[in-house]
Design a protein around this motif. Structure first.
Motif, PDB file in Angstrom:
ATOM      1  N   MET A   1       0.838  -1.197   0.000  1.00  0.00           N
ATOM      2  CA  MET A   1       0.000   0.000   0.000  1.00  0.00           C
ATOM      3  C   MET A   1       0.875   1.251   0.000  1.00  0.00           C
ATOM      4  SD  MET A   1      -2.837   1.236   2.827  1.00  0.00           S
ATOM      5  CE  MET A   1      -3.947  -0.119   2.468  1.00  0.00           C
ATOM      6  N   PHE A   2       0.564   2.191  -0.900  1.00  0.00           N
ATOM      7  CA  PHE A   2       1.309   3.441  -0.968  1.00  0.00           C
ATOM      8  C   PHE A   2       0.972   4.324   0.235  1.00  0.00           C
ATOM      9  CE2 PHE A   2       1.019   2.271  -5.515  1.00  0.00           C
ATOM     10  CZ  PHE A   2       2.381   2.176  -5.778  1.00  0.00           C
ATOM     11  N   ALA A   3       1.893   5.246   0.532  1.00  0.00           N
ATOM     12  CA  ALA A   3       1.714   6.118   1.699  1.00  0.00           C
ATOM     13  C   ALA A   3       0.428   6.930   1.611  1.00  0.00           C
ATOM     14  CB  ALA A   3       2.919   7.050   1.842  1.00  0.00           C
ATOM     15  N   ILE A   4       0.108   7.447   0.417  1.00  0.00           N
ATOM     16  CA  ILE A   4      -1.087   8.264   0.259  1.00  0.00           C
ATOM     17  C   ILE A   4      -2.356   7.447   0.517  1.00  0.00           C
ATOM     18  CG2 ILE A   4      -1.204   7.840  -2.231  1.00  0.00           C
ATOM     19  CD1 ILE A   4      -2.179  11.077  -0.338  1.00  0.00           C
ATOM     20  N   GLU A   5      -2.327   6.152   0.120  1.00  0.00           N
ATOM     21  CA  GLU A   5      -3.475   5.280   0.388  1.00  0.00           C
ATOM     22  C   GLU A   5      -3.634   5.050   1.889  1.00  0.00           C
ATOM     23  OE1 GLU A   5      -3.961   2.109  -3.090  1.00  0.00           O
ATOM     24  OE2 GLU A   5      -1.909   2.152  -2.346  1.00  0.00           O
ATOM     25  N   ARG A   6      -2.494   4.861   2.549  1.00  0.00           N
ATOM     26  CA  ARG A   6      -2.534   4.630   3.992  1.00  0.00           C
ATOM     27  C   ARG A   6      -3.069   5.857   4.725  1.00  0.00           C
ATOM     28  NH1 ARG A   6       2.350   3.254   4.419  1.00  0.00           N
ATOM     29  NH2 ARG A   6       3.184   5.187   5.277  1.00  0.00           N
ATOM     30  N   LEU A   7      -2.651   7.044   4.296  1.00  0.00           N
ATOM     31  CA  LEU A   7      -3.133   8.280   4.914  1.00  0.00           C
ATOM     32  C   LEU A   7      -4.645   8.421   4.754  1.00  0.00           C
ATOM     33  CD1 LEU A   7      -0.311  10.785   3.858  1.00  0.00           C
ATOM     34  CD2 LEU A   7      -0.828  10.016   6.182  1.00  0.00           C
ATOM     35  N   ASN A   8      -5.144   8.079   3.581  1.00  0.00           N
ATOM     36  CA  ASN A   8      -6.583   8.171   3.335  1.00  0.00           C
ATOM     37  C   ASN A   8      -7.356   7.171   4.201  1.00  0.00           C
ATOM     38  OD1 ASN A   8      -6.503  10.251   1.459  1.00  0.00           O
ATOM     39  ND2 ASN A   8      -6.203   8.866  -0.266  1.00  0.00           N
ATOM     40  N   LYS A   9      -6.778   5.976   4.381  1.00  0.00           N
ATOM     41  CA  LYS A   9      -7.422   4.972   5.217  1.00  0.00           C
ATOM     42  C   LYS A   9      -7.461   5.435   6.677  1.00  0.00           C
ATOM     43  CE  LYS A   9      -8.419   1.606   2.334  1.00  0.00           C
ATOM     44  NZ  LYS A   9      -9.817   1.118   2.142  1.00  0.00           N
ATOM     45  N   ILE A  10      -6.377   6.050   7.131  1.00  0.00           N
ATOM     46  CA  ILE A  10      -6.333   6.565   8.495  1.00  0.00           C
ATOM     47  C   ILE A  10      -7.389   7.652   8.681  1.00  0.00           C
ATOM     48  CG2 ILE A  10      -4.929   7.839  10.179  1.00  0.00           C
ATOM     49  CD1 ILE A  10      -2.482   6.395   9.048  1.00  0.00           C
ATOM     50  N   LYS A  11      -7.555   8.496   7.680  1.00  0.00           N
ATOM     51  CA  LYS A  11      -8.560   9.555   7.747  1.00  0.00           C
ATOM     52  C   LYS A  11      -9.963   8.947   7.826  1.00  0.00           C
ATOM     53  CE  LYS A  11      -7.981  13.090   4.942  1.00  0.00           C
ATOM     54  NZ  LYS A  11      -7.651  13.846   3.694  1.00  0.00           N
ATOM     55  N   GLU A  12     -10.206   7.876   7.053  1.00  0.00           N
ATOM     56  CA  GLU A  12     -11.515   7.212   7.093  1.00  0.00           C
ATOM     57  C   GLU A  12     -11.789   6.643   8.478  1.00  0.00           C
ATOM     58  OE1 GLU A  12     -11.914   4.274   4.055  1.00  0.00           O
ATOM     59  OE2 GLU A  12     -11.455   5.645   2.428  1.00  0.00           O
ATOM     60  N   LEU A  13     -10.778   6.027   9.065  1.00  0.00           N
ATOM     61  CA  LEU A  13     -10.937   5.448  10.397  1.00  0.00           C
ATOM     62  C   LEU A  13     -11.220   6.533  11.436  1.00  0.00           C
ATOM     63  CD1 LEU A  13      -8.069   2.793  10.329  1.00  0.00           C
ATOM     64  CD2 LEU A  13     -10.516   2.323  10.472  1.00  0.00           C
ATOM     65  N   LEU A  14     -10.534   7.652  11.319  1.00  0.00           N
ATOM     66  CA  LEU A  14     -10.743   8.758  12.253  1.00  0.00           C
ATOM     67  C   LEU A  14     -12.157   9.319  12.142  1.00  0.00           C
ATOM     68  CD1 LEU A  14      -7.368  10.701  12.221  1.00  0.00           C
ATOM     69  CD2 LEU A  14      -8.627  10.022  14.264  1.00  0.00           C
ATOM     70  N   LEU A  15     -12.636   9.453  10.938  1.00  0.00           N
ATOM     71  CA  LEU A  15     -13.982   9.977  10.741  1.00  0.00           C
ATOM     72  C   LEU A  15     -15.035   9.025  11.290  1.00  0.00           C
ATOM     73  CD1 LEU A  15     -13.502  11.431   7.164  1.00  0.00           C
ATOM     74  CD2 LEU A  15     -14.140  12.750   9.182  1.00  0.00           C
ATOM     75  N   ALA A  16     -14.767   7.735  11.210  1.00  0.00           N
ATOM     76  CA  ALA A  16     -15.728   6.747  11.692  1.00  0.00           C
ATOM     77  C   ALA A  16     -15.658   6.543  13.194  1.00  0.00           C
ATOM     78  CB  ALA A  16     -15.499   5.408  10.979  1.00  0.00           C
ATOM     79  N   GLN A  17     -14.419   6.540  13.750  1.00  0.00           N
ATOM     80  CA  GLN A  17     -14.230   6.170  15.155  1.00  0.00           C
ATOM     81  C   GLN A  17     -13.847   7.340  16.050  1.00  0.00           C
ATOM     82  OE1 GLN A  17     -11.207   3.122  15.055  1.00  0.00           O
ATOM     83  NE2 GLN A  17     -12.354   1.834  13.668  1.00  0.00           N
ATOM     84  N   LYS A  18     -13.463   8.460  15.453  1.00  0.00           N
ATOM     85  CA  LYS A  18     -13.030   9.673  16.174  1.00  0.00           C
ATOM     86  C   LYS A  18     -11.653   9.532  16.823  1.00  0.00           C
ATOM     87  CE  LYS A  18     -17.158  10.908  15.099  1.00  0.00           C
ATOM     88  NZ  LYS A  18     -17.358  11.487  13.762  1.00  0.00           N
ATOM     89  N   ARG A  19     -11.075   8.349  16.847  1.00  0.00           N
ATOM     90  CA  ARG A  19      -9.760   8.147  17.440  1.00  0.00           C
ATOM     91  C   ARG A  19      -9.067   6.969  16.758  1.00  0.00           C
ATOM     92  NH1 ARG A  19      -9.214   3.798  20.628  1.00  0.00           N
ATOM     93  NH2 ARG A  19      -7.363   4.691  21.624  1.00  0.00           N
ATOM     94  N   ASN A  67     -21.493  17.391   8.280  1.00  0.00           N
ATOM     95  CA  ASN A  67     -21.297  16.595   7.077  1.00  0.00           C
ATOM     96  C   ASN A  67     -19.861  16.155   6.884  1.00  0.00           C
ATOM     97  OD1 ASN A  67     -24.011  16.798   6.217  1.00  0.00           O
ATOM     98  ND2 ASN A  67     -23.615  18.870   5.499  1.00  0.00           N
ATOM     99  N   ALA A  68     -19.079  16.164   7.957  1.00  0.00           N
ATOM    100  CA  ALA A  68     -17.687  15.756   7.839  1.00  0.00           C
ATOM    101  C   ALA A  68     -17.601  14.298   7.432  1.00  0.00           C
ATOM    102  CB  ALA A  68     -16.968  15.951   9.177  1.00  0.00           C
ATOM    103  N   SER A  69     -16.964  14.028   6.308  1.00  0.00           N
ATOM    104  CA  SER A  69     -16.801  12.656   5.839  1.00  0.00           C
ATOM    105  C   SER A  69     -15.658  12.620   4.856  1.00  0.00           C
ATOM    106  CB  SER A  69     -18.079  12.158   5.154  1.00  0.00           C
ATOM    107  OG  SER A  69     -18.205  12.731   3.870  1.00  0.00           O
ATOM    108  N   SER A  70     -15.287  11.416   4.480  1.00  0.00           N
ATOM    109  CA  SER A  70     -14.214  11.274   3.506  1.00  0.00           C
ATOM    110  C   SER A  70     -14.776  10.992   2.125  1.00  0.00           C
ATOM    111  CB  SER A  70     -13.290  10.125   3.933  1.00  0.00           C
ATOM    112  OG  SER A  70     -14.029   8.924   4.026  1.00  0.00           O
TER     113      SER A  70
END
Length: 258
Positions: A1-19, A67-70
């Motif tokens: 997985m490329f770094a940019i993909e990993r960053l986007n996945k982390i952002k998705e997790l944060l939006l869903a779980q807040k932490r 409406n915060a989402s990815s």
């Protein structure tokens, strides 16, 4: 997985779980904790998160946006949880006592049972607050130690409160599910609570959206056969559909609720 993909996945997790947790992210993406900390540094510089000891939390300014989402993927992810909540609610009969574990999926169940006459036991403060004005629902929030940056209660006091009681159905949310490691959760203390709940429940039902499969959490909860019913989405990987069929585990998906 490329770094940019990993960053986007982390952002998705944060939006869903807040932490997020550094160790869990390291395990999930198969990279070092140093790499994850660098990723979090980048996202903090962009104002997306605030780093904490051992992890990070969503920036309050983003968290307050309605409406915060990815994007479309995250919106669909939230909707799938809502559908799981609707299916689970239909399995609960008036007069029953049920347990709802901590987490956003079980919170969706709580939002769909307010018209029932039942007893709800939970270790999630958010679920307790959600049901506080439901006239027919007797809500019991087990006491205990509050997991930082969450609404989850665990620990010895919570375990003690579970002694000598029984519930008809236990709906358990999980962090991950794998064929080899079974169901896993984020915290060892959480696993202890849910294992005790499984012991006192006549029926165990796993509720997990499709993103939880092929993911491993920190603490093992049990085998994939520990529950005879699983509620998930149609996007469930085929190998799990095959496994559940072979093990006589009933699979309920959101197909009929789209």
């Amino acid at each position: 997985m490329f770094a940019i993909e990993r960053l986007n996945k982390i952002k998705e997790l944060l939006l869903a779980q807040k932490r997020v947790d550094v160790y869990e992210l390291s395990e999930k993406f198969s990279v070092t904790e140093v790499t994850i900390r660098r990723d979090l540094d980048k996202l903090e510089q962009k104002g997306f998160l605030v780093k904490t000891y051992g992890g990070a939390v969503l920036n309050d300014k983003l968290n307050s946006l309605p409406n915060a989402s990815s994007g479309d993927t995250e919106q669909k992810f939230v909707e799938e949880k809502r559908m799981i909540g609707k299916i689970a609610a239909q399995m609960i009969e008036d007069g029953e006592a049920v347990f709802l574990s901590a987490g956003s999926t079980c919170l969706e169940i709580a939002r769909n049972i307010k018209g029932k006459k039942i007893t709800v036991l939970t270790n999630d403060l958010a679920i307790g607050l959600e049901l506080k004005d439901a006239p027919g629902v007797k809500t019991i929030v087990i006491g205990g130690d509050l997991i930082p940056l969450s609404t989850m209660l665990v620990g010895g006091f919570a375990l003690q409160m579970l002694k000598g009681i029984y519930v008809n159905k236990a709906f358990l949310g999980v962090k991950g599910a794998q064929l080899d490691s079974g169901y896993t959760v984020s915290h060892y203390e959480e696993a202890m609570i849910l294992q005790e709940v499984a012991r006192i429940s006549s029926e165990i039902i796993i509720v997990a959206d499709y993103s939880k499969f092929n993911v491993k959490g920190f603490a093992r909860l049990g085998d994939l056969t520990m529950a005879k019913k699983v509620i998930t989405n149609t996007q469930l990987p085929n190998e799990y559909k095959k496994y559940y069929f072979e093990q006589a585990v009933k699979l309920f998906t959101t197909f009929d609720f789209r």
